[in-house]
Design a protein around this motif. Structure first.
Motif, mmCIF file in Angstrom:
data_model
loop_
_atom_site.group_PDB
_atom_site.id
_atom_site.type_symbol
_atom_site.label_atom_id
_atom_site.label_comp_id
_atom_site.label_asym_id
_atom_site.label_seq_id
_atom_site.Cartn_x
_atom_site.Cartn_y
_atom_site.Cartn_z
ATOM 1 N N ALA A 1 -7.329 -22.406 8.883
ATOM 2 C CA ALA A 1 -6.994 -21.323 9.940
ATOM 3 C C ALA A 1 -5.306 -22.193 10.407
ATOM 4 O O ALA A 1 -3.952 -21.373 9.733
ATOM 5 N N GLN A 2 -5.237 -24.341 9.654
ATOM 6 C CA GLN A 2 -4.154 -24.694 9.141
ATOM 7 C C GLN A 2 -3.656 -24.336 7.911
ATOM 8 O O GLN A 2 -3.018 -24.866 7.981
ATOM 9 N N GLY A 3 -4.763 -23.960 7.333
ATOM 10 C CA GLY A 3 -4.020 -23.416 5.872
ATOM 11 C C GLY A 3 -4.519 -24.761 4.612
ATOM 12 O O GLY A 3 -4.710 -25.047 3.473
ATOM 13 N N GLU A 4 -5.243 -26.211 5.176
ATOM 14 C CA GLU A 4 -5.588 -26.920 4.095
ATOM 15 C C GLU A 4 -6.397 -26.588 3.416
ATOM 16 O O GLU A 4 -6.487 -28.021 2.820
ATOM 17 N N PHE A 5 -7.393 -26.329 3.260
ATOM 18 C CA PHE A 5 -8.875 -26.243 3.168
ATOM 19 C C PHE A 5 -9.076 -23.977 2.898
ATOM 20 O O PHE A 5 -9.266 -23.612 4.049
ATOM 21 N N MET A 6 -9.279 -24.121 1.797
ATOM 22 C CA MET A 6 -9.567 -22.360 1.529
ATOM 23 C C MET A 6 -10.487 -22.021 1.731
ATOM 24 O O MET A 6 -11.437 -21.189 1.508
ATOM 25 N N GLY A 7 -11.497 -23.422 0.927
ATOM 26 C CA GLY A 7 -12.732 -23.104 0.602
ATOM 27 C C GLY A 7 -13.298 -21.402 -0.329
ATOM 28 O O GLY A 7 -12.482 -21.957 -1.884
ATOM 29 N N GLY A 8 -13.580 -20.768 -0.229
ATOM 30 C CA GLY A 8 -13.473 -19.618 -0.952
ATOM 31 C C GLY A 8 -12.895 -18.354 -0.349
ATOM 32 O O GLY A 8 -12.924 -17.730 -1.153
ATOM 33 N N LEU A 9 -11.876 -18.449 -0.225
ATOM 34 C CA LEU A 9 -11.856 -17.326 0.816
ATOM 35 C C LEU A 9 -10.265 -17.325 0.511
ATOM 36 O O LEU A 9 -9.954 -17.767 -0.359
ATOM 37 N N ASN A 10 -9.569 -15.859 0.597
ATOM 38 C CA ASN A 10 -8.380 -16.022 -0.191
ATOM 39 C C ASN A 10 -7.139 -15.902 1.136
ATOM 40 O O ASN A 10 -7.815 -15.854 2.470
ATOM 41 N N PRO A 11 -6.288 -16.318 0.376
ATOM 42 C CA PRO A 11 -5.055 -16.493 2.202
ATOM 43 C C PRO A 11 -5.184 -15.576 3.107
ATOM 44 O O PRO A 11 -5.040 -15.132 4.498
#
Length: 116
Positions: free
Chosen positions: A6-16
């Motif tokens: 949610a904070q944009g610090e970790f994306m995991g396997g998802l896209n923005p």
């Protein structure tokens, strides 16, 4: 992982574009693409039910308690309340941060967003 996403610090396997705040405020029940069944509120409550019944299995070990008649009800109710709060928090945080489409399409979104 979900809070970092949610904070944009970790994306995991998802896209923005999978990060869409407040996309799940109101219920939008849609048919499952595989089965064609539209879930209801009560069918979703049925997913929660096993979490409560597992706690009751732990109340059977009362031989080691000093006051079982007092400890079992208090411990069981406290465990159910704590589990309910954790479930609500997890559902709330995922619903706030991940888009509705991603939650419906990616059945393993919890594993996708998990922080190593």
């Amino acid at each position: 992982g979900c809070i970092l996403f949610a904070q944009g610090e970790f994306m995991g396997g998802l896209n923005p574009w999978d990060r869409l705040a407040y996309d799940n405020i109101w219920p939008r029940y849609q048919p499952d693409p595989v089965t064609g069944i539209t879930p209801t509120f009560f069918s979703l409550v049925a997913l929660f039910y096993p979490s409560v019944t597992g706690i009751l299995a732990g109340s059977n070990r009362s031989a080691v308690l000093a006051k079982p008649s007092q400890s079992i009800p208090l411990g069981t109710i406290a465990a159910i309340l704590f589990t309910t709060l954790i479930y609500i928090f997890v559902v709330w945080i995922f619903g706030l941060t991940i888009s509705n489409v991603t939650l419906k399409d990616d059945k393993f979104v919890v594993a996708t967003i998990a922080y190593p």
